[in-house]
Write a protein that holds these residues in place. Sequence first.
Motif, PDB file in Angstrom:
ATOM      1  N   TYR B 323      30.082  51.769  38.248  1.00 55.17           N
ATOM      2  CA  TYR B 323      30.380  52.318  36.929  1.00 55.17           C
ATOM      3  C   TYR B 323      31.887  52.303  36.685  1.00 55.17           C
ATOM      4  O   TYR B 323      32.372  51.779  35.682  1.00 55.17           O
ATOM      5  N   ASN B 324      32.647  52.871  37.629  1.00 61.79           N
ATOM      6  CA  ASN B 324      34.098  52.912  37.454  1.00 61.79           C
ATOM      7  C   ASN B 324      34.689  51.511  37.377  1.00 61.79           C
ATOM      8  O   ASN B 324      35.599  51.242  36.585  1.00 61.79           O
ATOM      9  N   SER B 325      34.167  50.593  38.195  1.00 60.14           N
ATOM     10  CA  SER B 325      34.696  49.227  38.207  1.00 60.14           C
ATOM     11  C   SER B 325      34.394  48.519  36.893  1.00 60.14           C
ATOM     12  O   SER B 325      35.259  47.893  36.285  1.00 60.14           O
ATOM     13  N   PHE B 326      33.141  48.628  36.468  1.00 64.45           N
ATOM     14  CA  PHE B 326      32.774  47.908  35.252  1.00 64.45           C
ATOM     15  C   PHE B 326      33.421  48.544  34.024  1.00 64.45           C
ATOM     16  O   PHE B 326      33.873  47.841  33.117  1.00 64.45           O
ATOM     17  N   LYS B 327      33.487  49.867  34.006  1.00 60.29           N
ATOM     18  CA  LYS B 327      34.119  50.532  32.860  1.00 60.29           C
ATOM     19  C   LYS B 327      35.596  50.127  32.780  1.00 60.29           C
ATOM     20  O   LYS B 327      36.131  49.889  31.702  1.00 60.29           O
ATOM     21  N   SER B 328      36.261  50.004  33.927  1.00 69.08           N
ATOM     22  CA  SER B 328      37.655  49.561  33.925  1.00 69.08           C
ATOM     23  C   SER B 328      37.767  48.165  33.333  1.00 69.08           C
ATOM     24  O   SER B 328      38.634  47.890  32.488  1.00 69.08           O
ATOM     25  N   LEU B 329      36.875  47.288  33.788  1.00 64.83           N
ATOM     26  CA  LEU B 329      36.869  45.926  33.262  1.00 64.83           C
ATOM     27  C   LEU B 329      36.612  45.938  31.755  1.00 64.83           C
ATOM     28  O   LEU B 329      37.283  45.239  30.977  1.00 64.83           O
ATOM     29  N   TYR B 330      35.669  46.777  31.352  1.00 67.15           N
ATOM     30  CA  TYR B 330      35.308  46.868  29.942  1.00 67.15           C
ATOM     31  C   TYR B 330      36.512  47.325  29.110  1.00 67.15           C
ATOM     32  O   TYR B 330      36.822  46.749  28.055  1.00 67.15           O
ATOM     33  N   LEU B 331      37.214  48.352  29.621  1.00 65.99           N
ATOM     34  CA  LEU B 331      38.383  48.859  28.887  1.00 65.99           C
ATOM     35  C   LEU B 331      39.481  47.806  28.815  1.00 65.99           C
ATOM     36  O   LEU B 331      40.186  47.689  27.809  1.00 65.99           O
ATOM     37  N   ARG B 348      44.212  39.917  32.676  1.00 61.84           N
ATOM     38  CA  ARG B 348      44.745  40.481  33.919  1.00 61.84           C
ATOM     39  C   ARG B 348      45.903  41.440  33.652  1.00 61.84           C
ATOM     40  O   ARG B 348      46.013  42.480  34.307  1.00 61.84           O
ATOM     41  N   ASP B 349      46.747  41.087  32.693  1.00 64.63           N
ATOM     42  CA  ASP B 349      47.835  42.002  32.348  1.00 64.63           C
ATOM     43  C   ASP B 349      47.281  43.329  31.841  1.00 64.63           C
ATOM     44  O   ASP B 349      47.791  44.403  32.175  1.00 64.63           O
ATOM     45  N   ALA B 350      46.215  43.234  31.023  1.00 62.65           N
ATOM     46  CA  ALA B 350      45.619  44.459  30.487  1.00 62.65           C
ATOM     47  C   ALA B 350      45.036  45.308  31.606  1.00 62.65           C
ATOM     48  O   ALA B 350      45.178  46.537  31.627  1.00 62.65           O
ATOM     49  N   LEU B 351      44.386  44.654  32.569  1.00 65.12           N
ATOM     50  CA  LEU B 351      43.798  45.402  33.683  1.00 65.12           C
ATOM     51  C   LEU B 351      44.878  46.090  34.508  1.00 65.12           C
ATOM     52  O   LEU B 351      44.730  47.223  34.945  1.00 65.12           O
ATOM     53  N   LYS B 352      46.012  45.369  34.695  1.00 64.64           N
ATOM     54  CA  LYS B 352      47.095  45.923  35.516  1.00 64.64           C
ATOM     55  C   LYS B 352      47.675  47.188  34.901  1.00 64.64           C
ATOM     56  O   LYS B 352      48.090  48.089  35.622  1.00 64.64           O
ATOM     57  N   SER B 353      47.732  47.210  33.566  1.00 60.65           N
ATOM     58  CA  SER B 353      48.370  48.374  32.938  1.00 60.65           C
ATOM     59  C   SER B 353      47.360  49.451  32.540  1.00 60.65           C
ATOM     60  O   SER B 353      47.691  50.382  31.824  1.00 60.65           O
TER      61      SER B 353
END
Lengths: 286, 414, 371
Positions: B323-331, B348-353
């Motif tokens: 859940y946490n992993s996919f929600k992070s990806l989703y965000l 990737r930049d969005a995920l990093k920040s």
Amino acid sequence: MDQFLLVALNGLTLGSIYFLVASGLTLIFGLMRVITMAHGTSYLLGGYIGYSIARASGNWLLGALGAAVAVGLLGLFIHQVLIRRFQDDDLRVALITLGVSLIGTDLMFAAFGGTATQVPIPAEWQTALTLPSGDRYPAIRLIILVLAVVIGVVMWLVINRTRAGSIVRAGVDDSAMTSATGVNVRVVFAVVFVVGSALAAFAGVVGGSLFPLLPGQDGTYLLFSLVVVIVGGMGSIPGAAIGAALVGLVSQFGLVFAPTYATVLTFALMVFVLAFRPQGILGRAV
Amino acid sequence: MKLRNSRVITAAAIGSVLLLSLAACRGSDTGSEGGGGGEAAGDDTITIGVLATDTGNLAFGMDAAKEAINAVLKAEGDTIGGKKLEFVYEGTDGTSSSAQTKVKKLVENDGVDIVLGPVSGDEGETVTQYALTVPDVTFVNGSASPVSQTLEGATNFFRFHGDSAMWMGGVGDYAYNEKGYKKIYGVAEDYSFPYDNAGGFFSEFCAAGGDLTGFSWVPVGTTDYATIISQIPRDVDAVYVGLGGADAASFLSQAVTNGLTKPLVGGSIAVDPTALGGDANIRDAAIGTITGGPVPGSGYDTPEWNQFLTEIPTPNIFSLLYYNSFKSLYLGLKATDGELGDGQETLRDALKSLDWDSPTGNITLDKNNQGIVDNFITEVQANDDGTLGTVTISEDKGVKQGTTVYDRFESCPS
Amino acid sequence: MSTLPNKGEPITTTPSSPASKRRPILWVRNRWVLVGLVVAFAVLFPWLVDRPRFWIPNIGIRTLWLGTIAMSLVFLNKYVGLLSLAQVTFAGIAAYGVGYFSVTLGLPYLLSIPIGILIGTLAGFLVALIAVRTKAIYFLMITLAIGQVFFSYASQAIEVTGARRGLSPILREDYGFVDFRTLEVFYYAALLAVVLLYLLCHYLANTSFGFALQGIRDSPDRMAALGYRVNRYRVAAVTFAAFVASVGGMILVFDRSQVDPDVVSLGSTLDVLIAAVVGGVGSLGGVFLGAVVLALLDNFAQDFTERYQTLTGVIFIVVLLFAPAGLAGVGGQVTRAIRKRRDRAAPPPPEHQEPQAPVPAESAIQKGNQQ
């Protein structure tokens, strides 16, 4: 208690379970000259059935008997449908029963899931007894040890002291000659196969009371029973007893002195025996 | 001799036809799905390949992963910036070879843009190695926790939860300072997860002033612990139990029958709900055991966690981490409005920040794309109805990854 | 097929049968045309599939190493009458050899590959010393158990095998004139190795060594009486099979780019056995068919069933019950069935009146006659 004696007792109680599983295998091989690779499947299925019955009824003994009967019947089915025709082709029987165990693994997984279960045992078994030395030791392990000794002695007596046993022994020595004397060897074969499977199932309930039951143990117990009968000598009940005791002791002392290689040592014992006595400790020359 | 020819020829003919027809059939199947790794940008779909276990001892991983993904999609919708999220699920058996086969299939055959997974540590290491060879695909870890994964230097690999050492974050201090344990003996399975997990605990416990008096590393699948239990010295204050699944249940039930009375410190998977809810009599041994991990026990009360419980009422470790992993990806995808960018750099930049409040606290990434997360210290207690459960007794906020990949150790790790 | 159908035949022939004296159906006369066709297909394979980066490793290369290891099993069974379940172990030992000497000690692959093959072959030699003295069924059990010894060792010996984590990365390299990093180059190199191994197995079976092996399989006492050192021949054959498996292990290790205990697990042992039985334990080439089937099942079976292992088990048993020579033998069975009908239609020529002996090729699972 002396650490050494305690570990030895642990080894013997563990060996008791190995003996119960392997005695069925060695009995089947002794008479029919075939190896059933589905033996571990009988063990695990027996454990699961025993678990279900004991849980529903609250009666451990009922679970053990129910498992033995159910798996015995399944053994009869497997023998009649898959094995009988290939009686003389031991390699084919080994492979077919290996196929049975493949299917068994998957279906048991579908039915009982991947998490561990344990056969519920009566509360009074789950205490510690005081040994003559003054130390306390789990009652269940001693019960299992006694159980294995009793079953082993009964099997030995039946085979060596009764008429049914003499037929079995005659069948072992020369099945053609035996059937010529009017004994229906086929029925004897079927009975022995059923008894062997039922013993494995019973062992599954006993083992499942001490340790958890879970997928993969079918393979583990098949391997351990193979090792036990190879070490002890195929087809010999006393051999299976000696083999089981040795394997149990080696694995427990292994955990003390070389925990990393405890499992390896158990198998190494087999290789060692083979190198010096290929037929096993009590086996006849092959 | 000649007879054999006929057999081989027929067989080869059958084989060729089989192979060709399958090839053709697969070809038409996948052709319509469109896009290979990294080529799909600009399409109106984003394909996410999900890797999870569906056979073997961790078979419930797949159901947990699906439950987690569906919970996010139900709350947030399955379209981002006009692009529809599509999912390809591949089941594994938790072994590295199975993960290797299936991750190649996802990337090369199904042409996914992003891989979410895998479940187990063995799989995690092999998937990370594979990620290094396909830089155009972004990998978001599922629940695999080897320390080494995010230290490999794969810039396309992200983990939004703690590693196995971080899962014991705070437990060492708590054991020494709150519980007052000074000397501990260890029993754990002999492979990389317990190394890291125990390493996380003992590095903290020893730094606080505690002492590790000895360790029994037992082979995975050891069922008979009677001898191990008899080896535990009498003068220790507690025993660290770094076992999991059936081995843990075995140990706990034999701890009862063999009369082990020392308090226990559990590794992160030693007293999970499956062990506590099983049929074995482990009560006397389990109660009072403290442990650490990414899943809070009862008594944890934040708006995010309570909201999460309405979506997934009975979470397990896999459904929470997926859940946490996919929600992070989703965000992350939402932040770029579904744009992956050249070589997926935008995503990737969005995920990093990323910086968000998950059900289990704030999540951000460090420079290795490894999550900085909260960790929970829990204790096994008897519920009112007599069953066993875990209660959150402490939190360790903002746990960061260390750089040590642990190995077998017998005394305090340096 | 129970006992030894061809016991009475001259010991220096391959296991032929009365049935093989018949004229085969026209299109099946030349084995080598067939081998050529299969190889041609294998060569064209990367160009026939839509996603070579998936099909080459997941189906193509996997088939090559699985088939090679299974072929070594079949060689032993067909010509020596021993069914070994340790072939994947030999392959794994060879793979660990490469891992240890290159990853741990840093030797170049050009050195560690021959060392790996040597170690795998040596392991086969040692196992043979222990195991060949025993009966066929014992040999099966002992090799199974020895395989598990190595599996538990590999899972634990952190200094040597890296325990559960294994040894990695084992990457293919660019040697200038040939770049093994390219999938196609790796695939063709593996294919070449496999074809050479197939030819070698085939050649060996037709040398005096091969005939002696088959003689020993059928009648060890007679061969011993003729002055053959029976067990030495068996040891040599097991060692050779271990060599074949070790080469398969080389393809495996560079395909997976790592080696861990999974390679030598019970599951892998069963995979090899299934490929051999389903493809046909009586046919050196047929195993590759079994390997293809297994590779396809592995990749695609879960698309249509959750109970993929049950499916595999059922196929396995059905093959053993009804087509013991495997898929490679189905052609022969069909041919015979057709001929039977033809025979019934026309009055049979005299030679057909001899009693229908069981066809050894169909029994396929060869049983050594050991004492």
